[in-house]
Write a protein that holds these residues in place. Structure first.
Motif, PDB file in Angstrom:
ATOM      1  N   ALA A  56     -15.526 -16.507  54.759  1.00 48.46           N
ATOM      2  CA  ALA A  56     -15.351 -14.919  53.683  1.00 48.46           C
ATOM      3  C   ALA A  56     -13.626 -14.941  53.683  1.00 48.46           C
ATOM      4  N   ALA A  57     -12.638 -15.159  54.660  1.00 49.43           N
ATOM      5  CA  ALA A  57     -11.849 -15.260  54.329  1.00 49.43           C
ATOM      6  C   ALA A  57     -10.899 -15.518  53.068  1.00 49.43           C
ATOM      7  N   THR A  58     -11.268 -16.802  53.089  1.00 52.94           N
ATOM      8  CA  THR A  58     -11.429 -17.947  51.704  1.00 52.94           C
ATOM      9  C   THR A  58     -11.693 -17.400  50.562  1.00 52.94           C
ATOM     10  N   ALA A  59     -13.051 -16.517  50.298  1.00 52.99           N
ATOM     11  CA  ALA A  59     -13.063 -15.898  48.951  1.00 52.99           C
ATOM     12  C   ALA A  59     -12.484 -14.281  49.204  1.00 52.99           C
ATOM     13  N   ASP A  60     -11.721 -14.170  49.713  1.00 50.92           N
ATOM     14  CA  ASP A  60     -11.063 -12.684  49.747  1.00 50.92           C
ATOM     15  C   ASP A  60      -9.408 -13.268  49.356  1.00 50.92           C
ATOM     16  N   THR A  61      -9.416 -14.153  49.616  1.00 48.50           N
ATOM     17  CA  THR A  61      -7.919 -15.085  48.968  1.00 48.50           C
ATOM     18  C   THR A  61      -7.915 -15.359  47.901  1.00 48.50           C
ATOM     19  N   CYS A  62      -9.424 -15.986  47.712  1.00 46.33           N
ATOM     20  CA  CYS A  62      -9.172 -16.754  46.516  1.00 46.33           C
ATOM     21  C   CYS A  62      -8.600 -16.393  45.185  1.00 46.33           C
ATOM     22  N   VAL A  63      -7.862 -17.643  44.804  1.00 44.91           N
ATOM     23  CA  VAL A  63      -7.318 -17.035  43.294  1.00 44.91           C
ATOM     24  C   VAL A  63      -7.504 -18.097  42.484  1.00 44.91           C
ATOM     25  N   ARG A  64      -7.344 -19.618  43.428  1.00 44.58           N
ATOM     26  CA  ARG A  64      -8.065 -20.649  41.985  1.00 44.58           C
ATOM     27  C   ARG A  64      -8.736 -21.443  42.289  1.00 44.58           C
ATOM     28  N   PRO A  65     -10.500 -21.247  42.383  1.00 47.14           N
ATOM     29  CA  PRO A  65     -10.770 -21.667  43.131  1.00 47.14           C
ATOM     30  C   PRO A  65     -11.280 -23.489  42.734  1.00 47.14           C
ATOM     31  N   GLU A  66     -10.771 -23.561  41.929  1.00 43.83           N
ATOM     32  CA  GLU A  66     -11.119 -25.138  41.388  1.00 43.83           C
ATOM     33  C   GLU A  66      -9.645 -25.797  42.284  1.00 43.83           C
ATOM     34  N   ALA A  67      -8.738 -25.124  42.887  1.00 42.81           N
ATOM     35  CA  ALA A  67      -7.984 -26.309  43.503  1.00 42.81           C
ATOM     36  C   ALA A  67      -8.334 -26.980  45.203  1.00 42.81           C
ATOM     37  N   SER A  68      -8.531 -28.476  45.289  1.00 38.61           N
ATOM     38  CA  SER A  68      -9.076 -29.091  46.592  1.00 38.61           C
ATOM     39  C   SER A  68      -8.267 -29.290  47.280  1.00 38.61           C
ATOM     40  N   LEU A  69      -8.961 -29.969  48.292  1.00 39.01           N
ATOM     41  CA  LEU A  69      -8.778 -30.998  49.067  1.00 39.01           C
ATOM     42  C   LEU A  69      -7.532 -32.475  48.224  1.00 39.01           C
ATOM     43  N   ARG A  70      -6.769 -32.972  48.733  1.00 41.74           N
ATOM     44  CA  ARG A  70      -6.612 -33.520  48.761  1.00 41.74           C
ATOM     45  C   ARG A  70      -7.058 -34.822  48.689  1.00 41.74           C
ATOM     46  N   PRO A  71      -6.932 -36.307  47.725  1.00 41.33           N
ATOM     47  CA  PRO A  71      -7.483 -37.448  48.501  1.00 41.33           C
ATOM     48  C   PRO A  71      -7.096 -38.223  48.893  1.00 41.33           C
ATOM     49  N   SER A  72      -8.531 -38.810  49.888  1.00 39.61           N
ATOM     50  CA  SER A  72      -7.699 -39.605  50.569  1.00 39.61           C
ATOM     51  C   SER A  72      -9.187 -40.849  50.958  1.00 39.61           C
ATOM     52  N   THR A  73      -8.864 -41.835  51.422  1.00 37.71           N
ATOM     53  CA  THR A  73     -10.289 -42.769  51.734  1.00 37.71           C
ATOM     54  C   THR A  73     -10.697 -42.730  52.938  1.00 37.71           C
ATOM     55  N   ALA A  74      -9.364 -42.330  54.479  1.00 36.26           N
ATOM     56  CA  ALA A  74     -10.252 -42.084  55.446  1.00 36.26           C
ATOM     57  C   ALA A  74     -11.082 -41.797  55.449  1.00 36.26           C
TER      58      ALA A  74
END
Length: 343
Positions: A56-74
């Motif tokens: 809920a907090a994430t949605a409340d502060t959402c400005v650019r929803p298409e921004a995601s976590l940086r890629p990793s092979t781990a």
């Protein structure tokens, strides 16, 4: 029913036949219990209360929803769970993917072979290849539009690749990869329609959308929605193809859906057309359980490689194979959306 639109002759029959054929050949649907469904539910499960608060907090502060976590092979808990999932004591060794089977060009069954094919299916295969070294290491589960989020929350699938728009509201419930396609909502009507786009020409017209879609949300808006335009919003349907069938049968006057999906529908039935301009800008992403952060990063790593290579990238090859014929007339210089990251 209007004259000349009883069942739209052979085109309507062909589309209806496609829907029936795909229902017959689905190896695993959302309600199926075999091939790892029980293990998958135990592996991810519904989100805990704390996760919902964070969402809920994430949605409340959402400005650019298409921004995601940086890629990793781990590899992390989610990747290890997928790799080591067991059924009846045997390692399954497959990714469980929620997909569509009725969206022409995106996720549909080739009537000649019975195989699931399309732009989204190619991406699923690339993800499976990265995790298992085998693009065929996938169990496909056909899920309706309205069940995409529930399937992830209940652990019935690991990923959903089903022309799913990334938006702030959905980030309350699921995580997304970076964007892999840009689309927009547009209006699909019969070729003899007086409707000119998403405007007051829809006044008094019956409009169909899929339940849980961004088109349904657009029509529900107080300003610029169905009431504001004078349109008649009919009960939403489970899948986009159901709207096309309703249009062919004369039960509705217009369909509102993603232009990328509508272009495929128009290719199935030459008696319908897209009108007006897209009235939204939306990005498709791979959806995952919010707790599966390592899987999100791994999928983003796959997408980084999928986009790379310019005109010879896997993304461009898939676009030319599946989408260029239908979207090429309206889309200049197509390209995969540039990734955006929030960490």
């Amino acid at each position: 029913m209007r004259s000349g639109r009883s069942v739209r002759s052979g085109a309507a029959a062909a589309v209806c036949a496609l829907g029936v054929a795909t229902a017959i050949f689905v190896p695993a649907t959302l309600d199926d219990q075999g091939d790892g469904a029980g293990t998958a539910r135990g592996g991810t499960g519904a989100h805990p209360r704390a996760a919902r608060t964070t969402a809920a907090a994430t949605a409340d502060t959402c400005v650019r929803p298409e921004a995601s976590l940086r890629p990793s092979t781990a590899s992390g808990p989610a990747i290890e769970r997928i790799k080591n999932r067991r059924v009846d004591g045997h390692r399954l060794g497959k990714l469980i993917a929620g997909v569509d089977q009725n969206s022409y060009r995106w996720g549909y069954r080739d009537p000649a072979t019975g195989d699931l094919t399309g732009f989204d299916i190619d991406l699923v295969r690339a993800i499976a290849e990265d995790i298992f070294g085998d693009p065929d290491a996938v169990i496909y589960r056909a899920i309706p539009t309205s069940q995409r989020i529930k399937a992830l929350q209940q652990g019935k699938v690991d990923i959903v690749v089903r022309t799913m728009t990334i938006n702030c509201d959905r980030l309350k419930d699921v995580a997304f990869s970076t964007a892999y396609f840009k689309a927009g909502q547009q209006v699909l009507v019969p070729k003899d329609s007086s409707v000119t786009g998403y405007n007051t020409s829809l006044r008094g017209k019956r409009v169909c959308t899929a339940k849980g879609s961004t088109a349904e949300a657009a029509l529900d808006q107080e300003k610029g929605g169905a009431k504001d335009l004078g349109a008649i919003k009919v009960d939403p349907v489970p899948n986009q193809l159901d709207c096309l069938v309703r249009l062919q049968l004369g039960q509705v006057d217009a369909v509102i859906t993603d232009n990328a999906l509508a272009a495929g529908q128009a290719a199935q039935d030459p008696s319908v057309k897209l009108v007006g301009k897209p009235f939204t800008e939306e990005f498709y992403g791979v959806a995952m359980n919010r707790s599966d952060k390592d899987l999100v990063r791994r999928v983003n790593k796959v997408l980084e490689e999928y986009r790379s290579g310019g005109e010879n990238s896997r993304w461009m090859r898939a676009y030319r194979k599946w989408l260029a014929e239908d979207l090429g007339k309206t889309e200049e210089n197509p390209a995969a959306p540039a990734p955006a990251y929030k960490d």
